[in-house]
Design an enzyme around this catalytic site. Sequence first.
Site, PDB file in Angstrom:
ATOM      1  CB  CYS A 129      -0.883   0.052   1.247  1.00  0.00           C
ATOM      2  SG  CYS A 129      -1.341  -1.547   1.927  1.00  0.00           S
ATOM      3  CB  SER A 130       2.996   2.907  -1.489  1.00  0.00           C
ATOM      4  OG  SER A 130       3.887   3.981  -1.289  1.00  0.00           O
ATOM      5  CD  GLU A 192      -2.644   6.975   4.714  1.00  0.00           C
ATOM      6  OE1 GLU A 192      -2.894   7.819   3.830  1.00  0.00           O
ATOM      7  OE2 GLU A 192      -1.602   6.304   4.735  1.00  0.00           O
ATOM      8  CD  GLU A 194      -4.021   6.524   1.253  1.00  0.00           C
ATOM      9  OE1 GLU A 194      -2.791   6.680   1.415  1.00  0.00           O
ATOM     10  OE2 GLU A 194      -4.566   5.400   1.217  1.00  0.00           O
TER      11      GLU A 194
END
Length: 273
Positions: A129-130, A192, A194
Site C-alpha cells: 500500500c503506497s 490517511e 486517500e
Amino acid sequence: MDRGFLKVVRLWLHGFRRIATNRKGLCPTRRNYNFRENSTIALNHQGLTKGLDETQVKLLEEVCILIDDKDTRIGAATKKTCHLMENINKGMLHRAFSVFLFNTKGELLLQQRSAAKITFPEHFTNTCCSHPLDVPSEIEEEDATGVKRAAQRKLQHELGIPPEQIPVDEFQYLTRIQYKSDNVPFDGKWGEHEIDYILFIQKDVHLDINPNEVISYRYLGPHDLRTFVESSEHNGIYITPWFRLIVDNFLYKWWRHLDSLQQFQDGKIHKML
C-alpha cells in the site's frame, strides 16, 4: 498557527472551486497547487517527527499527487503534508494504491508493517500500500499506468520483488475507494485520506524483505484470511482500516474470479467515509 501556512491551506481549499470551462467552453481548465514546505512551516512542524525512524522521516519528503473527490489531479504536496490530520480535516486528499498479489495457488500475500512506520505501525495489510509520486512516469492516468508503475516500484522497495517478475502491463486495475482514518495508535497528528486504486496481480515471486518497511509476511487462502481477520481483535492483531474495508466489502467476491476480473473493472470511486 503560522499565517503563511493558513494562507496556503485557504488557497488549496479555494482550488476546488477553480475548475471551470475555458473560453471556448470545450474543456476544463484548472490551477495546480503545489505544497512543498517552506522553511517556516518546516520549523513549526519539526517536533512532529522528533524521535521517529530517520529512514521513514526521509520518506516524508516524497511528493504525492493531490486530487479532488473525483480523482482529478489538482497539485502536489509532500507525503508529510498529506498525512497531517490538520490538513486532512480541512479536506486534503491524495492518490494512493493497494496491491493484492496472489501466488499461482491462489493465496494472497499479506505483509505486517514494521514498527518503524509512522502510520499504522505493526498492522497487517494487503501485499503493498503506497502512493504514486508527482513525477512524469507516475502521473500518467490512461489505464492507471502511472499507478501501476508506482506499484511495481514499491513492491521492489518493500518486499524486494524484482520488477521483471511483476510487469506493469500484468497489473489489473479494478476500482477505487475513498476512505479517511486517524492513525492507530491514535496520536492526533497523523492519518490517511486517500482515493485508493485497487490492483490485482497473480504471480509467483521472489521476496527479499526490507525490514524497515515490513516486519513479517504470510500467504493465506480465503478461509484462513477470514478466520485471521475475524479473530484479529481477540488475538491483539491490528488490521489497517483500508484493508478491512476492502475485505468486508469486496475481496472475497473478487478472489473467486481471479481468472475473470474484468467484470469488476467498474471505473467507480466507492465512497467509504
